[in-house]
Scaffold this active site. Structure first.
Site, PDB file in Angstrom:
ATOM      1  N   ASP A  90       0.906  -1.597  -0.183  1.00  0.00           N
ATOM      2  CA  ASP A  90      -0.377  -0.022   0.357  1.00  0.00           C
ATOM      3  C   ASP A  90       0.682   0.850  -0.270  1.00  0.00           C
ATOM      4  O   ASP A  90       1.693   1.212   0.515  1.00  0.00           O
ATOM      5  CB  ASP A  90      -1.009   0.022   1.217  1.00  0.00           C
ATOM      6  CG  ASP A  90      -0.334   0.247   2.631  1.00  0.00           C
ATOM      7  OD1 ASP A  90       0.832  -0.607   2.824  1.00  0.00           O
ATOM      8  OD2 ASP A  90      -0.856   0.752   3.808  1.00  0.00           O
ATOM      9  N   GLU A 151      -0.337  -1.664   5.860  1.00  0.00           N
ATOM     10  CA  GLU A 151       0.947  -1.241   6.899  1.00  0.00           C
ATOM     11  C   GLU A 151       1.061   0.241   6.775  1.00  0.00           C
ATOM     12  O   GLU A 151       1.584   0.175   7.882  1.00  0.00           O
ATOM     13  CB  GLU A 151       1.817  -1.693   5.426  1.00  0.00           C
ATOM     14  CG  GLU A 151       4.148  -1.672   6.678  1.00  0.00           C
ATOM     15  CD  GLU A 151       3.881  -0.014   6.466  1.00  0.00           C
ATOM     16  OE1 GLU A 151       5.226  -0.050   7.562  1.00  0.00           O
ATOM     17  OE2 GLU A 151       3.834   1.168   6.187  1.00  0.00           O
TER      18      GLU A 151
END
Length: 386
Positions: A90, A151
């Protein structure tokens, strides 16, 4: 016995291919919770490289679009213990419409989006390194990729990772702003504190004397609280204050949120106790109440300089001609959570700068060195087990 006569020139990447891979990955719009597009790209690339792929169900815990990706390649020598490389899929903000710009050997966005080098640069480097290893026919043990989701909001994907799918025990995570050669041996413990501060609402024009402002309680607590850099071990911040209804109403309730990080569990505990007590004291003095909830983010980790994977990282950096250095950081990474769950790993620098901003950038030199360092780590890991 280690290979003899190796020099920095002995390890090379296909620079054009690596740069193109990074630019392709950077342009994929896949912010936290919506990683499916970058996962689709990785599935295609990794399948061609002979990896077997599994997705876990971590995304069900937070409503994401896909789970963590665990990829396994058998390598060429099963006698060498498997080695993993990990990073996240991400980005902290969307990259829709990203336009890469290269100036003086440095990759930027055009200033209207982030670049997403955090951590698409690591993904591109992993793919390139494995492709080079296969093209050269380099002998190596199994390689595993642990590619997490969500994350950026707080290591959420790694927290919900299905660790039963992971087969390796040791590895590396390239996810730090230091240049290639940075080896992070220690990361912090971290927790959040959430308060509900209760005063008493009243109308400023009708019964102001009955009001107890939760805002004033919070403000007084903040003026008494030790925040920022507490010492060389501990940081603390209050980052959320929410409350109020109307300008005519004395606010009876406020929500506060804080975060504490420390290299020691005791330092973390001591700072949390101070902050909780400070808010409780301010509430009591004004006739209000304060309820605190502590939320663990992650545990700290620490590796010794003589640990095998540290020695391997030092040798790998030297082999590609960069100066290695050991350090520690109060920044969190998936490294914290993976170590907490029994995987031995450290964080390595890859040289992105100004992350989470529209000024984010990475030098082409650091991008290429990251790819070379991954190759070197694989070779040094093999040498350490011969």
């Amino acid at each position: 016995m280690k290979d003899q006569g190796r020099t920095a020139d002995a390890i090379a990447v296909n620079e054009e291919r690596l740069l193109n891979s990074f630019l392709e990955l950077a342009c994929i719009n896949a912010p936290s919770g919506n990683e499916q597009p970058v996962a689709d790209y990785l599935v295609q690339r990794l399948t061609k490289l002979g990896f077997s792929l599994q997705f876990d169900q971590a995304h069900h815990a937070f409503g994401g679009s896909c789970g963590n990706l665990i990829a396994w390649w058998e390598g060429t020598d099963s006698d060498i213990p498997p080695l993993f490389f990990s990073t996240h899929m991400d980005t902290v903000l969307p990259t829709k419409g990203l336009v890469p710009v290269i100036r003086d050997g440095v990759i930027y966005s055009d200033g209207t989006t982030i670049l997403g080098a955090d951590d698409r640069a690591a993904l591109a480097a992993y793919l390139e390194a494995i492709e080079v290893i296969q093209e050269k026919g380099t002998r190596c043990g199994p390689i595993e990729l642990i590619l997490t989701v969500n994350e950026q909001p707080g290591l959420v994907g790694a927290t919900h990772l299905d660790y039963s799918l992971v087969r390796s025990e040791a590895g590396y995570i390239f996810d730090s702003s230091g240049d290639v050669g940075q080896i992070i041996l220690q990361g912090p413990y971290s927790s959040r504190i959430w308060w509900e501060v209760q005063g008493k609402s009243s109308h400023i024009g009708l019964n102001p004397e009955e009001g107890i402002s939760a805002f004033l309680i919070a403000a007084e607590a903040l003026t008494r609280m030790r925040l920022g850099k507490i010492d060389d071990q501990t940081l603390a911040n209050v980052g959320v204050i929410e409350g109020g209804e109307l300008t005519s109403i004395i606010p009876g309730k406020v929500k506060m949120g804080a975060e504490v990080r420390s290299f020691s569990a005791e330092g973390l505990k001591r700072q949390i106790e101070h902050m909780v007590q400070t808010v409780e004291d301010a509430a009591m003095q004004h006739g209000g109440t304060a309820t605190a909830r502590i939320e663990k983010k992650y545990l700290g980790f620490q590796a010794a300089p003589d640990d095998l994977h540290v020695r391997t990282a030092l040798a790998a950096a030297e082999k590609i001609g960069v100066e290695p250095y050991l350090t520690k950081t109060l920044g969190g990474a998936d490294t914290n959570v993976l170590n907490e769950n029994g995987l031995s790993c450290i964080t390595l620098g890859l040289g992105f700068r100004n992350i989470h901003t529209f000024k984010e950038h990475i030098s082409i030199e650091n991008l290429f060195n990251t790819g070379k360092c991954v190759i070197s780590l694989i070779e040094e890991w093999r040498a350490a087990h011969q």
